[in-house]
Design a protein around this motif. Structure first.
Motif, mmCIF file in Angstrom:
data_model
loop_
_atom_site.group_PDB
_atom_site.id
_atom_site.type_symbol
_atom_site.label_atom_id
_atom_site.label_comp_id
_atom_site.label_asym_id
_atom_site.label_seq_id
_atom_site.Cartn_x
_atom_site.Cartn_y
_atom_site.Cartn_z
ATOM 1 N N GLY A 257 0.805 -1.221 0.000
ATOM 2 C CA GLY A 257 0.000 0.000 0.000
ATOM 3 C C GLY A 257 0.836 1.269 0.000
ATOM 4 O O GLY A 257 0.353 2.349 -0.344
ATOM 5 N N LEU A 258 2.096 1.146 0.402
ATOM 6 C CA LEU A 258 2.960 2.336 0.485
ATOM 7 C C LEU A 258 4.247 2.173 -0.323
ATOM 8 O O LEU A 258 5.108 3.041 -0.279
ATOM 9 C CB LEU A 258 3.340 2.587 1.943
ATOM 10 N N ALA A 259 4.372 1.053 -1.014
ATOM 11 C CA ALA A 259 5.629 0.774 -1.723
ATOM 12 C C ALA A 259 5.661 1.538 -3.047
ATOM 13 O O ALA A 259 5.336 0.984 -4.093
ATOM 14 C CB ALA A 259 5.765 -0.722 -1.956
ATOM 15 N N TYR A 260 6.025 2.793 -2.972
ATOM 16 C CA TYR A 260 6.118 3.616 -4.180
ATOM 17 C C TYR A 260 7.365 4.495 -4.091
ATOM 18 O O TYR A 260 7.829 4.830 -2.993
ATOM 19 C CB TYR A 260 4.876 4.508 -4.326
ATOM 20 N N PRO A 261 7.884 4.900 -5.254
ATOM 21 C CA PRO A 261 8.935 5.916 -5.230
ATOM 22 C C PRO A 261 8.384 7.186 -4.588
ATOM 23 O O PRO A 261 7.167 7.418 -4.598
ATOM 24 C CB PRO A 261 9.255 6.150 -6.710
ATOM 25 N N THR A 262 9.270 8.007 -4.042
ATOM 26 C CA THR A 262 8.810 9.203 -3.333
ATOM 27 C C THR A 262 9.176 10.481 -4.082
ATOM 28 O O THR A 262 10.173 10.525 -4.813
ATOM 29 C CB THR A 262 9.457 9.276 -1.939
ATOM 30 N N ALA A 263 8.363 11.506 -3.877
ATOM 31 C CA ALA A 263 8.648 12.830 -4.460
ATOM 32 C C ALA A 263 8.548 13.871 -3.349
ATOM 33 O O ALA A 263 7.723 13.742 -2.434
ATOM 34 C CB ALA A 263 7.646 13.151 -5.565
ATOM 35 N N PHE A 264 9.407 14.888 -3.427
ATOM 36 C CA PHE A 264 9.395 15.958 -2.416
ATOM 37 C C PHE A 264 9.508 17.296 -3.126
ATOM 38 O O PHE A 264 10.452 17.511 -3.891
ATOM 39 C CB PHE A 264 10.567 15.774 -1.437
ATOM 40 N N ASP A 265 8.545 18.168 -2.863
ATOM 41 C CA ASP A 265 8.600 19.521 -3.425
ATOM 42 C C ASP A 265 9.325 20.407 -2.417
ATOM 43 O O ASP A 265 8.777 20.751 -1.365
ATOM 44 C CB ASP A 265 7.183 20.029 -3.688
ATOM 45 N N LEU A 266 10.579 20.754 -2.752
ATOM 46 C CA LEU A 266 11.400 21.557 -1.832
ATOM 47 C C LEU A 266 11.421 23.024 -2.256
ATOM 48 O O LEU A 266 12.294 23.786 -1.841
ATOM 49 C CB LEU A 266 12.820 20.985 -1.784
ATOM 50 N N GLY A 267 10.471 23.414 -3.082
ATOM 51 C CA GLY A 267 10.369 24.822 -3.461
ATOM 52 C C GLY A 267 9.739 25.629 -2.351
ATOM 53 O O GLY A 267 9.262 25.077 -1.343
ATOM 54 N N ALA A 268 9.759 26.965 -2.502
ATOM 55 C CA ALA A 268 9.192 27.841 -1.476
ATOM 56 C C ALA A 268 7.753 27.410 -1.190
ATOM 57 O O ALA A 268 7.037 27.019 -2.107
ATOM 58 C CB ALA A 268 9.225 29.278 -1.985
ATOM 59 N N PRO A 269 7.316 27.418 0.077
ATOM 60 C CA PRO A 269 7.982 27.946 1.276
ATOM 61 C C PRO A 269 8.759 26.897 2.068
ATOM 62 O O PRO A 269 8.985 27.105 3.265
ATOM 63 C CB PRO A 269 6.791 28.440 2.093
ATOM 64 N N PHE A 270 9.171 25.798 1.475
ATOM 65 C CA PHE A 270 9.875 24.764 2.242
ATOM 66 C C PHE A 270 11.172 25.342 2.808
ATOM 67 O O PHE A 270 11.995 25.886 2.062
ATOM 68 C CB PHE A 270 10.196 23.559 1.347
ATOM 69 N N PRO A 271 11.396 25.216 4.121
ATOM 70 C CA PRO A 271 12.626 25.767 4.699
ATOM 71 C C PRO A 271 13.828 24.847 4.438
ATOM 72 O O PRO A 271 13.661 23.645 4.317
ATOM 73 C CB PRO A 271 12.305 25.828 6.202
ATOM 74 N N ASP A 272 15.008 25.413 4.341
ATOM 75 C CA ASP A 272 16.255 24.643 4.177
ATOM 76 C C ASP A 272 16.207 23.656 3.013
ATOM 77 O O ASP A 272 16.454 22.446 3.174
ATOM 78 C CB ASP A 272 16.584 23.856 5.457
ATOM 79 N N PHE A 274 18.182 23.026 0.506
ATOM 80 C CA PHE A 274 19.399 22.347 0.050
ATOM 81 C C PHE A 274 19.902 21.294 1.038
ATOM 82 O O PHE A 274 20.254 20.188 0.621
ATOM 83 C CB PHE A 274 20.470 23.365 -0.336
ATOM 84 N N PRO A 275 19.926 21.591 2.358
ATOM 85 C CA PRO A 275 20.235 20.487 3.279
ATOM 86 C C PRO A 275 19.231 19.340 3.141
ATOM 87 O O PRO A 275 19.609 18.169 3.186
ATOM 88 C CB PRO A 275 20.140 21.139 4.667
ATOM 89 N N ALA A 276 17.954 19.702 2.951
ATOM 90 C CA ALA A 276 16.943 18.638 2.796
ATOM 91 C C ALA A 276 17.223 17.836 1.536
ATOM 92 O O ALA A 276 17.155 16.595 1.548
ATOM 93 C CB ALA A 276 15.547 19.259 2.728
#
Ligand code: SF4
Length: 450
Positions: A257-272, A274-276
């Motif tokens: 049920g959760l076995a999928y590739p992951t995506a993360f939107d690190l654009g504004a307003p996400f803080p930090d 580049f470390p993330a």
């Protein structure tokens, strides 16, 4: 969970008919258990056995492709939590965003900047992978035109970050390029229908692992198959915890049920962001969206990615032999190092920085670095003397002086014993080569009889 050879054997016909190319069903079961054969080779197997064994053999993290052709991006399809257990197959994809409401010139300039985010490092090209097109206009026609322009200007696959209306318009214009649909959570239902109908990949975004599990289930019920999971974290800590949690559930618990590739939107307003991004490249982010086009932001991330996703069991190698660096002459220095690609490009770069044209001998040590090759007995006084005698450098220079990496200074005596060459011990670190080469007295490279 993976099945044992005995469990697999119980599902086979047990007739030992050899149609699969193996002498017995048990031998075939052992090959299946280690992933060296697939059930389709056994014609007589029952449909039920094929289904059971096919499902058991499926990778714990499904493969999702975005884009087509040479620039196609593969997400997921990983089998282990740690690289040393086997290898990682598909590097974290990096998408750079552009908004569809920029003016014509600014939009074109942004796409040009994204296209230019491609660099040569240790003989390989490292580049960003996708354009993430953000719908800021809310206008379906404008968004669709922007999607076509982004595709044409960069040649990169698209991630379409847009509400259902603009998303549908952009899909109409670009579906043949297999974009990733990335709707906001409230438009997931409509987007899932489009993804199912067009057989396109869909990013499912919902807060936290529990929310994500429900949203993924809804997308599957709508018929969407190629899913990418985005747990919508609000900070670095949540992002890394979610990425690790999802990957562990997929690989260790085989939680389908959760076995999928992951995506993360690190654009504004996400803080930090580049470390993330750096942490998510190391820990299980399959796709990252960043707002920057600054090479100073992206080159370190691409370099980190290249280092982490290189298979240590298959070192990147360069051809052994004699390399001329600069406009060499008969009195140019001669240096030696190994054919590990990173070593070669580092040493070569430092020789170029010295502006002293030199010959660089690259020894064949199966792609190991200097110290590793020495420890493995592949970079020895004997092997170096043999190379000096056979590689032809003696005909290209009038002197017989070899500069040896400082890390293996202990080899110098043996080389001098076994060859007609005098050895100078170079610096321990390649970075010291420019000053070392510039300080060498010209007399070091006088003809052998000079
Ligand atoms: Fe057994 Fe199937 Fe191979 Fe025949 S083809 S030997 S039944 S595993």
């Amino acid at each position: 969970m993976a099945l044992t050879a005995l469990e697999i054997y119980k599902l086979l016909p047990k007739t030992n008919c050899k149609e699969c190319g193996f002498p017995t069903c048990l031998a075939f079961a052992m090959q299946l258990a280690t992933g060296k054969a697939t059930i389709d080779l056994c014609g007589p197997a029952s449909e039920e056995a094929k289904e059971t064994l096919g499902a058991a053999a499926a990778p714990p993290l499904p493969k999702v492709t975005v884009g087509t052709g040479e620039r196609e991006v593969v997400l997921g399809d990983e089998t282990v939590l740690f690289r040393h257990e086997k290898t990682f197959y598909h590097p974290t994809a990096i998408a750079v965003s552009v908004a569809d409401d920029l003016g014509t010139d600014a939009f074109a300039a942004r796409l040009g900047a994204i296209r230019a985010l491609s660099f040569e490092r240790v003989g390989q090209r490292i580049s960003v992978d996708l354009v993430a097109l953000r719908c800021a206009s809310g206008d379906p026609g404008k968004y669709a035109r922007a999607a076509v322009a982004a595709r044409e200007a960069t040649g990169l696959p698209l991630a379409l970050l847009a509400p259902a209306g603009p998303l549908a318009a952009a899909v109409e214009a670009t579906a043949d390029s297999r974009p990733l649909l990335a709707p906001p959570p409230q438009d997931l239902g409509e987007a899932a229908k489009i993804a199912a109908e067009r057989k396109l990949p869909l990013r499912v975004r919902a807060r936290g692992i529990d929310g994500l599990q429900a949203a993924l289930s809804g997308a599957r019920e709508a018929g969407a198959k190629d899913l990418v999971a985005d747990p919508a974290p609000e900070n670095l800590r949540e992002a890394v915890a979610d990425a690790i949690g999802i990957r562990r559930l997929a690989i260790l618990s085989r939680n389908r049920g959760l076995a999928y590739p992951t995506a993360f939107d690190l654009g504004a307003p996400f803080p930090d962001p580049f470390p993330a991004a750096a942490l998510l490249i190391a820990k299980y982010g399959s796709l990252l969206v960043l707002d920057t086009t600054d090479p100073a932001d992206l080159l370190p991330l691409l370099t980190l990615r290249q280092n982490l996703f290189t298979d240590p069991q298959r070192p990147i190698q360069v051809e052994p032999g004699v390399y001329a660096v600069g406009n060499v002459t008969a009195s140019s220095p001669v240096l030696i190092t190994t054919n590990f690609s990173l070593t070669y490009f580092t040493v070569r770069g430092d020789i170029e920085a010295s502006r002293i044209p030199s010959y660089l001998l690259i020894a064949d040590v199966d792609g190991m670095s200097v110290l590793t090759a020495w420890a493995a007995g592949k970079f020895t006084g004997e092997s170096i003397a043999k190379m000096l005698a056979g590689c032809g450098v003696g005909e290209q220079v009038s002197h017989r002086t070899l500069i040896l990496p400082g890390m293996v200074a202990r080899l110098s005596g043996r080389i001098e014993e076994l060859s007609a060459w005098r050895v100078l011990v170079g610096p321990q670190e390649s970075s010291a080569l420019p000053s070392y080469l510039r300080r060498l007295p010209p007399a070091a490279f006088l003809p052998a009889n000079g």
